[in-house]
Design a protein around this motif. Sequence first.
Motif: not given
Length: 350
Positions: A41-54, A135-137
């Motif tokens: 859920n975090k990797t596909l949908n969130s706008d968390d700062e650290y994931i956006n910087q990867v 089923n979580k994608m």
Amino acid sequence: MAKKWLSLVLGILCFACICAGITIYLTRVCIPYTAKADKINKTLNSDDEYINQVDVCLIGGSHGLNAFNPSAMWDEEHIKAYNFCYAGETIPMSRAYLEQLYKKRDFKLVVLDAYYAGADDKYFGEKDYAFDIANKMNPDIVLFDYVKNHVSDDVRKDFYFPLNRYHSRWNELDGEDIERKPDASDDYLLGGDYHYDKNDGTKIFFGRWNDSGLSLHLKDDTEEELIAFIRMAKEHGSQVLLVDIPRKYNDCLAPAKWMPDEYAVTNRVREIAKAEGVDFLSYTYDELYKLGFDPEKHMYNKGHMNIRGSEVYSRALAHYIKDNYGLPTHRSDKLWDKYYNIYSCKMEKK
């Protein structure tokens, strides 16, 4: 008469919409909100700062899940990487997941754990590993295409209608299932999941490379999926690196349906990488020892590293990436430094 028919049709449509809404809601809350669900859920949908910087997407199966250590890569070369691996994540599943990731994110480099190139089962994990990821994608055309091509007819209904499998959980639901609130407590791991034991009690020794000299076409559509994975990443502007993660060849706890000659598989992956113009990183055992990698100390079992092994391997991987891919230079970053400090403090207590 016409008004009665219209009222009847509208009533049926309203009832159908209500039933659909209830079904969607029950499906959502009945699927267990595990750490895996939280990560997807975090990797596909969130706008968390650290994931956006990867900058670097590390993707693949359980070998990569345990071996890729973004914390060590940040400490060694200040590379912003995230571990998008899951146990049982086959090459076709990695391609589908990466395609969904690209809808929200861009990556300078994609590093693929190529272990599952050796799979000899078109429907590997369809009842467990693959199902637990799929089923979580996000339910979109990408996922439906994966299910259509990599799930057998008799199992497909559970993918399209997961409530069929999880309906019995309704009387176990708690607040966490209903809220499905992202858990920030493990963000500092940057997607990594590690074994902390030295090994499982088995003597682990890596023999020297015993190349058969053969190169075998990969089974089913794995070869086509691997090529499609590479080309899709390139189309999205990413460089690609395929890696052969250290393990004991032909004795690494592989699933039952696996190509028997892993050396021939590795040779074929190397040929595909060359033909597609991407690198393939595979260390010989002598090279591993020079890096300071000791299977007895750094493997959890014959196929998976423990956390100390992940640090040795990922620091070497970070050097290779820094020397070959021209990634942005990050001298420091408040958030990433914070995550590494949390990681290092927790590791000292292990």
